[in-house]
Structure formats: C-alpha cells, structure tokens
Design a protein around this motif. Structure first.
Motif, PDB file in Angstrom:
ATOM      1  N   MET A 181      -5.350  12.081  28.101  1.00 12.34           N
ATOM      2  CA  MET A 181      -6.404  11.439  27.303  1.00 12.34           C
ATOM      3  C   MET A 181      -6.836  12.288  26.107  1.00 12.34           C
ATOM      4  SD  MET A 181      -8.770   9.917  30.380  1.00 12.34           S
ATOM      5  CE  MET A 181      -9.057  11.551  31.043  1.00 12.34           C
ATOM      6  N   GLY A 182      -5.884  12.820  25.360  1.00 10.45           N
ATOM      7  CA  GLY A 182      -6.267  13.610  24.194  1.00 10.45           C
ATOM      8  C   GLY A 182      -5.500  13.290  22.939  1.00 10.45           C
ATOM      9  N   ILE A 219       4.809  14.447  23.374  1.00  8.52           N
ATOM     10  CA  ILE A 219       3.835  13.366  23.539  1.00  8.52           C
ATOM     11  C   ILE A 219       4.555  12.237  24.275  1.00  8.52           C
ATOM     12  CG2 ILE A 219       2.256  11.788  22.407  1.00  8.52           C
ATOM     13  CD1 ILE A 219       1.543  14.689  21.952  1.00  8.52           C
ATOM     14  N   VAL A 220       4.164  12.001  25.520  1.00  5.48           N
ATOM     15  CA  VAL A 220       4.808  10.978  26.344  1.00  5.48           C
ATOM     16  C   VAL A 220       3.934   9.730  26.325  1.00  5.48           C
ATOM     17  CG1 VAL A 220       5.744  10.401  28.604  1.00  5.48           C
ATOM     18  CG2 VAL A 220       5.787  12.775  27.812  1.00  5.48           C
ATOM     19  N   GLU A 221       4.547   8.588  25.988  1.00  2.71           N
ATOM     20  CA  GLU A 221       3.812   7.331  25.885  1.00  2.71           C
ATOM     21  C   GLU A 221       4.437   6.282  26.809  1.00  2.71           C
ATOM     22  OE1 GLU A 221       2.518   7.511  21.187  1.00  2.71           O
ATOM     23  OE2 GLU A 221       4.525   6.787  21.725  1.00  2.71           O
ATOM     24  N   ARG A 222       3.566   5.537  27.495  1.00  3.10           N
ATOM     25  CA  ARG A 222       3.959   4.393  28.325  1.00  3.10           C
ATOM     26  C   ARG A 222       5.109   4.741  29.272  1.00  3.10           C
ATOM     27  NH1 ARG A 222       1.954  -0.322  27.149  1.00  3.10           N
ATOM     28  NH2 ARG A 222       3.796  -1.441  27.899  1.00  3.10           N
ATOM     29  N   ALA A 223       4.943   5.839  29.971  1.00  2.00           N
ATOM     30  CA  ALA A 223       5.999   6.313  30.870  1.00  2.00           C
ATOM     31  C   ALA A 223       6.337   5.268  31.922  1.00  2.00           C
ATOM     32  CB  ALA A 223       5.557   7.606  31.545  1.00  2.00           C
ATOM     33  N   SER A 224       7.616   5.118  32.201  1.00  2.00           N
ATOM     34  CA  SER A 224       8.223   4.212  33.180  1.00  2.00           C
ATOM     35  C   SER A 224       8.244   2.761  32.725  1.00  2.00           C
ATOM     36  CB  SER A 224       7.537   4.311  34.556  1.00  2.00           C
ATOM     37  OG  SER A 224       6.298   3.632  34.581  1.00  2.00           O
ATOM     38  N   SER A 225       7.651   2.452  31.570  1.00  2.00           N
ATOM     39  CA  SER A 225       7.746   1.107  31.020  1.00  2.00           C
ATOM     40  C   SER A 225       9.052   0.971  30.238  1.00  2.00           C
ATOM     41  CB  SER A 225       6.559   0.817  30.098  1.00  2.00           C
ATOM     42  OG  SER A 225       5.346   0.870  30.824  1.00  2.00           O
ATOM     43  N   PRO A 226       9.525  -0.246  30.016  1.00  2.00           N
ATOM     44  CA  PRO A 226      10.788  -0.404  29.272  1.00  2.00           C
ATOM     45  C   PRO A 226      10.746   0.217  27.883  1.00  2.00           C
ATOM     46  CG  PRO A 226      10.206  -2.444  30.397  1.00  2.00           C
ATOM     47  CD  PRO A 226       9.030  -1.528  30.550  1.00  2.00           C
ATOM     48  N   PRO A 277      -0.893   4.042  26.467  1.00  2.00           N
ATOM     49  CA  PRO A 277      -1.507   5.357  26.650  1.00  2.00           C
ATOM     50  C   PRO A 277      -0.491   6.489  26.511  1.00  2.00           C
ATOM     51  CG  PRO A 277      -1.091   4.368  28.770  1.00  2.00           C
ATOM     52  CD  PRO A 277      -0.688   3.341  27.750  1.00  2.00           C
ATOM     53  N   GLY A 278      -0.985   7.664  26.103  1.00  2.00           N
ATOM     54  CA  GLY A 278      -0.121   8.810  25.921  1.00  2.00           C
ATOM     55  C   GLY A 278      -0.726  10.062  26.515  1.00  2.00           C
ATOM     56  N   MET A 279       0.099  11.081  26.682  1.00  2.00           N
ATOM     57  CA  MET A 279      -0.334  12.361  27.220  1.00  2.00           C
ATOM     58  C   MET A 279       0.494  13.462  26.573  1.00  2.00           C
ATOM     59  SD  MET A 279       1.546  12.443  30.923  1.00  2.00           S
ATOM     60  CE  MET A 279       1.380  14.214  30.966  1.00  2.00           C
ATOM     61  N   MET A 280       0.024  14.707  26.692  1.00  2.00           N
ATOM     62  CA  MET A 280       0.682  15.838  26.054  1.00  2.00           C
ATOM     63  C   MET A 280       1.215  16.804  27.107  1.00  2.00           C
ATOM     64  SD  MET A 280      -1.887  16.692  22.888  1.00  2.00           S
ATOM     65  CE  MET A 280      -3.406  16.277  23.738  1.00  2.00           C
ATOM     66  N   VAL A 281       2.425  17.312  26.848  1.00  2.00           N
ATOM     67  CA  VAL A 281       3.025  18.367  27.660  1.00  2.00           C
ATOM     68  C   VAL A 281       3.305  19.536  26.720  1.00  2.00           C
ATOM     69  CG1 VAL A 281       4.887  19.008  29.222  1.00  2.00           C
ATOM     70  CG2 VAL A 281       4.089  16.637  29.152  1.00  2.00           C
TER      71      VAL A 281
END
Length: 733
Positions: free
Chosen positions: A612-613, A645-652, A676-680
């Motif tokens: 959430m950033g 930046i990973v977005e909508r993981a596991s979605s098509p 939604p997205g997240m940072m690694v």
C-alpha cells in the motif's frame, strides 16, 4: 373305555365326567361340548403365548409367530366362554386391570420391535439364530450390548490382540522401578489414578531424578532404596509390600543407569509367580500391560472430566500413538468432556428417579426423544382418564432408553449445556411433544461472523475453507479490492455488499461494514467479511475481531495466502534466497488515517516488502535514499538497489516493473498504473534472472552497479506481464 373314532367328543367325558356329551344326540349338549373344547384350546394358546413365545421378534423368521403381546386378548376370550358369571365379574371388576395389562404388554412389544428395527437397519447379513432371554434384552437396553453380539457376528479370536481395559488402582500398592524421569512420570500417573505409589531403585534418593525427589517431598510417593537380586528375592519384596502392579522404567536405551535384560526378566518371573501385572519399558515381550497415550478432557467448571481418550500401539511405537491421540483430540469439540459428565449425571438420575405416569385420552403412550421417529399407539377406551403404575424395573428400562437415544442423537453442544431442570424434563415419560428445554427449536439461532482472506487474487489460490464459506454463507461483505473473479464464485442468491472505500472515506466505510456484519449476525445469518490477501496482514482483521467480540460474537478467521509472499513469487522473485537475502521485513507505506510510517533502514542481506505505498512512491523513495531524511530507522538505501513493483499478482494481467530506487519513478511514468500494487526492495529482485545471481553477498560495493547494469540494460527498467502458459493450465484447471 376305548375311544371311538366315530364319536370324536367322547374324550371330553374323561376330562369332564359330569358332562354327558356323547351319545345323547342332543344338539345343545353337542354345542356345549364344542365350546368346552374351544375354551381348553384358548387356555392352552394363552399359556403358550404368555410363557413360551419369544419376546424379541427380530430373530424369528416367521412373522406370524410374533404374537406375545396378544396373550391377554386370547386369555380374555377364553374367560368369556366359561359357563359361569366369571365374564361379568371380569368385565366389570377387573376390566381396568386387564386394560392396563394390555397397554403395558403392547408398550413392551413396541419397545422390542423398535430395538429389532434399529438392529436390522444396519444392513448386516443375518447371523446364526440366537434366543435372547428377557433379562438379557433388558440388560441390552440398559447397558447397550454390541449389535454384533446380538446378531451373532462374534469377533474372531486373534492371538496378538490386546484387551483394552480401564483400570482403577485406587487404594492398591503400585511399584515403580527406576531412577529416571520416566519413572517419575509413571509414578505421577499412578498417583493421579489413586494408587499408593512406591518408587524404588539402587540409588539413594539424592541421586534420582529431580522430579522423583519432588514427588517424594510432596508426599505423593514413597521412595525405597532396594538392592534385590534373584527371582525369589523379588518375589518376597513384592509379597511383603502387597504389590498389585509393577512398572519397570529403567530399561530404556540411552539411560545412564539402564537395567539389563536379564534383570528385567528376573522381575518378570517374580511377577508371573505372583500373578502381578507388569510393564517393562521398551520390552513388549516382558509386559503384560502397556501404557497408552492418554488425553483427559476438561469438564464442567474447568475440572477434569470423566472422558479420557487413550491410544495404544501395544508397545510398537509410543511416539506414533501420541501423534494419533493428538489428531483424534483435535477433531473433537472442547466441550465433549462436559457432555460426558452430563450424560453420566443423567444416567444416575434415570436410575434413581421413580415416576408416576399419567396420560390424557388419545395421547401417545410411548413419546420418544424428539429426534427419533417412533411408532405410537393411541389408547381406545371409554375411561376418560386413568393412571398407569409401572414397576420400578419397567420405569428404569424406559428412562434408560431415553438416555441412550439422547446420547446417540443429541449434539455435543446440547449435551454439554444440560442443566438439572433439563434432565428432569427429559426424563418425564409423558411430557409434551415439543422440544426439550435445552433445544432452540426451529427458530433462528445466533448468527456467525467469518473473516476470510481471498488470497492474492486468482480463485485457484483461494483456500478450500474460504471457498466453502463463500458457498454456504448468507451475507457477504467484501472489500473493494477483492477481484471480480473471486466475487463470481458467490451464489446469486447470496446477499453481497461491497465496501464504499475511497480517499477520505476509509474509516466511514470500515465502520459501515462492521455494523452491517453485526446486524446480520444478530438476525441469525452467516456473515462473511471478505478481505484481500490475509485478514491479519494489513487487513484490519484484528480490529474487527475485537469489535465483534465486544458485541457478543466470537468471529472465525480463515487465513488467506498473503500477497506479501505470493505476489513476488508469482513474478519469480524469492523474498529470501541463500547468498542474496537472509531476512525479510514487511511494512506498509501508509499509516493510520493516511499518515507516514517509520521505515526500516538498509541492510544488504535483507528484503523489504512494502504494501500500500505505490501511490506515494516519490515520498517513500525520498525517505529511503536520502541520508538525512526523517522517517527512517537506520542507514540509507543506495539508489542503484533493485526494486520491483508487482501489480495484480495472479491475475491474467499481472505485471512487474523492475528498476532501481533511482530509476523507478521514471519507469512508472512510462506505463499505465494497474492497482493494487506492492513494492519489493532488495537484491532478491534480480537473483533469479537468466542464469541467476546468487553471489551478491560475496561481492563488494564496487561490483553492485555493474551487476545492475547487466541486469537492466540501457533502458534502466524491465517489464514482465501476464501469466505463463504453465500457470494458466494450473490455475484454470
């Protein structure tokens, strides 16, 4: 006088010499003779039905012989044929008692028929025919003899089979041989069972296990230092102390003072001569009994209950028996011990209670426990009201049948909640047809609230428990970010409400969802609070648990696969990797009410996962990389450090944007955002690229920039999107 075949009634003269039946050629006398013959036949039939016919018809192959309950009717018909005033006396004076007898025999007949029906409904093949006496049938109903025994399906004898028994050594002297901790454990077990425990070994008390010393100080055991050798010496030692049970605990492998096999055999021989049961640890051949793995459930008021679950492998694997026991215990409800204690109290009340039964005209004679469909008989008599007095044995028999049916068909929850007044109501044989006091009836009960994590997004990564809850709930309150593919699993008949969360309204939407859930539960509905990822990983699940608990509902939390771990994995980024990332820190980029949070400092061997950033990534990058920036605990992050930046993981349409802390903002401006997205953040973001780079921790700072250039190329960023064909095949089934 010789009987003449042409004069069939002549033999009556020998039975009743005053009756000139034969040779008179009188129609009246001949008819009278026939009536006497019929009367004698009815009397014989009555005696046969009353005293010779079987009371349990389930084993009788000819259904026409199931007439034990008809004996009073046959006897009454025979009395009517007598040539005296007896029929009038019987009808007028004894009619009430005959009616009672008819009812009592009919009720008993129904009870036996019910028992036979229950036994035949098991679908077992017919075994050898056996005759069960009345006493045996009564004992079956009271004590619950096995159906296999009644049907003749006796178990086959096996020489290796052990006989599981519950043994009560109260007041008996038990000898535990050994100085180790196992001996102390065995001694404590015997003491809890009420035995007089004697512990012995060749060592002084100061040299034995501390647990044994503590038991001796507490007065729970008596310790004796004993130097005994030889069968006769052990036999004398056991006889002098009147030992009823022996346990040898110092024969385990690895023990510092391990007893030899020959010494254990000596003790075994002495016990055999005295017929004293013995257990030798780790030696099944020298043991006449074994210790099972036991769990005792908690009963009423937090006290130990009478329910114990014991698992024995007959000395073949004590560790495995413990594991099996734990698995069995975990599948039983916590209040099953209280249910057992309450049934025990109910049995005691059923045996002691003497009931006087009364019935209104037309009421059922054999009202069953509410869950059981039992045939009933309506009384047909001109008497408006009468009372039936059963013997104490008959009353006890009927009450115990109620107890057995309640034990079989009532839930553990109901049995655990039984109060004294509920037990008294249950034992009233002629009570009304409504539910017993401890039943809720058909009205709506208390609702339930479930907090469910929907996982990273794809329905294929939803847990089985979560999927079942979505299918069986009556009201679903979903967060806004739960993917539509998950919502599509919800039946069309289930009410669905999606949170109205938007910037500035997060708190209001959260409060609304909790209030809706509470209202639904109060209406008796099964409410699901559906959340993204896992409810307890930045899902505000803890707040809702406390809120619902404060309002009288203990919610059930079903975990979900957190996107903090699943999202990097779906994009080929391991959050930990030997030689690259030895630890993981998870945090959020947005605090309560949109405030900033304190971010962790840089550690080369650590991966930072931030949820959430993405919407405020410019401020976050500034806090992470500027050396003097406030809001960071520890060292600044190098700008060449990889980030994904990973977005909508596991979605098509899942996507990952790979760059560095110094170049990620420029890369994001070139693509369209997909929340939604997240940072690694960390070196794990590149370690599985190509042939792999798993030696980062062994490389110096001067090599890091070159590693990043080789990874990203001239553009300074990479984008990977979509599911692989392999993942599509797996997720789409």
């Amino acid at each position: 006088m010789r009987l003449d075949e042409k004069r069939p009634a002549l033999w009556v003269e020998h039975v009743l010499p005053d009756l000139p039946a034969s040779g008179s050629h009188s129609g009246f006398l001949d008819a009278n003779t026939v009536s006497v013959v019929v009367e004698l036949l009815l009397t014989a039939e009555y005696l046969f039905l009353r005293h010779a016919s079987t009371r349990i018809p389930s084993e009788v192959r000819n259904p026409q012989r199931r007439n034990h309950g008809h004996a009073p009717v046959v006897g009454f018909a025979g009395a009517l044929l007598a040539r005296t005033l007896m029929p009038i006396f019987v009808c007028v004076v004894l009619g009430r008692f005959i009616a009672n007898a008819l009812i009592r025999d009919t009720v008993n007949q129904i009870a036996y028929l019910e028992q036979a029906t229950d036994r035949n409904s098991t679908g077992k093949p017919d075994g050898p025919e056996i005759t069960i006496q009345e006493g045996a049938a009564t004992q079956d109903l009271i004590e619950g003899i096995s159906d296999d025994v009644l049907s003749g399906d006796l178990p086959t004898a096996q020489s290796s089979a052990a006989l599981p028994l519950t043994f009560h050594p109260r007041g008996l002297s038990v000898l535990v041989v050994g100085s180790n901790r196992l001996a102390a454990s065995r001694a404590s077990t015997f003491f809890e069972a009420g035995a007089n425990v004697i512990v012995t070994s060749q060592l002084p008390l100061s040299k034995v296990a501390q647990e044994t010393q503590l038991l001796e100080e507490q007065g729970r055991i008596t310790y004796t230092q004993l130097h005994t050798d030889g069968t006769q010496a052990w036999k004398k030692a056991l006889a002098d102390r009147d030992i009823a049970l022996v346990c040898v605990a110092d024969t385990l492998l690895g023990a510092s003072t391990r007893r030899s096999v020959s010494s254990a055999q000596t003790i075994f021989k002495a016990c055999s001569l005295l017929r004293v049961p013995i257990n030798v640890s780790d030696h099944p051949a020298l043991s006449t009994y074994t210790f099972p793995s036991v769990h005792r459930f908690i009963g009423n008021n937090g006290e130990p209950s009478n329910l114990q679950v014991a698992v024995s492998t007959n000395g073949q694997g004590c560790r495995l028996s413990g594991r099996i026991k734990r698995d069995i215990v975990s599948r039983l409800p916590d209040n099953v011990g209280a249910a057992v204690d309450n049934v025990g109290r109910l049995r005691a009340r059923a045996k002691a209670k003497a009931l006087k039964l009364s019935e209104e005209d037309g009421g059922p004679l054999n009202t069953p426990v509410p869950q059981i469909g039992t045939p009933s008989i309506s009384r047909r008599t001109s008497v408006d009201k009468f009372e039936i007095h059963f013997s104490d044995e008959e009353q006890q028999l009927r009450r115990m049948r109620w107890v057995h049916q309640m034990s079989e068909y009532y839930s553990f929850e109901h049995l655990a909640r039984l109060k004294d007044e509920d037990m008294d109501s249950a034992l009233e044989l002629w009570s009304g047809s409504g539910p017993l006091p401890h039943h809720e009836g058909k009205g709506k009960g208390k609702g339930r609230i479930l907090l469910i994590g929907s996982g990273p997004g794809h329905p294929g990564l939803l847990t089985v428990a979560a999927h079942h809850a979505l299918k069986t709930s009556t009201l679903i309150l979903s967060d806004k970010l739960v993917p539509s593919e998950i919502l599509a699993l919800i039946p069309s008949t289930t009410k669905l409400h999606i949170a109205k969360k938007f910037p500035g309204n997060a708190e209001g939407a959260q409060n609304e969802m909790m209030e809706l859930a509470l209202e639904g539960a109060k209406r008796g509905e099964i409410v699901v609070r559906l959340k993204q990822g896992d409810p307890f990983v930045y899902g505000r699940g803890g707040e809702e648990v406390l809120y619902f608990r404060d309002h009288g509902f203990e919610s059930v939390v079903i975990p979900g696969i957190s996107s903090a771990l699943a999202a990097p994995l779906m994009m080929g980024i391991p959050v930990t990797q030997r030689g690259v990332a030895e630890s993981l820190v998870m945090c959020t980029g947005v605090g309560r009410q949109g405030k900033s949070v304190q971010l962790p400092g840089y550690v080369k061997s650590r991966t930072l996962v931030m949820l959430m950033g993405v919407a405020r990534i410019n401020q976050i990058i500034q806090v992470l990389t500027e050396s003097e920036a406030a809001g960071r605990d520890g060292a600044a992050y190098p700008k060449h450090l990889p980030i994904g930046i990973v977005e909508r993981a596991s979605s098509p349409d899942q996507r990952v944007i790979l760059s560095t802390l110094g170049g990620i903002e420029e890369a994001l401006r070139k693509v369209e955002e997909r929340p939604p997205g997240m940072m690694v953040v960390g070196w794990a973001a590149l370690c599985l690229e190509g042939t792999g780079r798993v030696d980062v921790l062994d490389r110096g700072v001067d090599d890091e920039a070159q590693i990043v250039r080789e990874w990203l190329g001239e553009e300074g960023y990479k984008i990977r999107e979509g599911l692989s064909e392999e993942w599509k095949d797996i997720l789409n089934g």
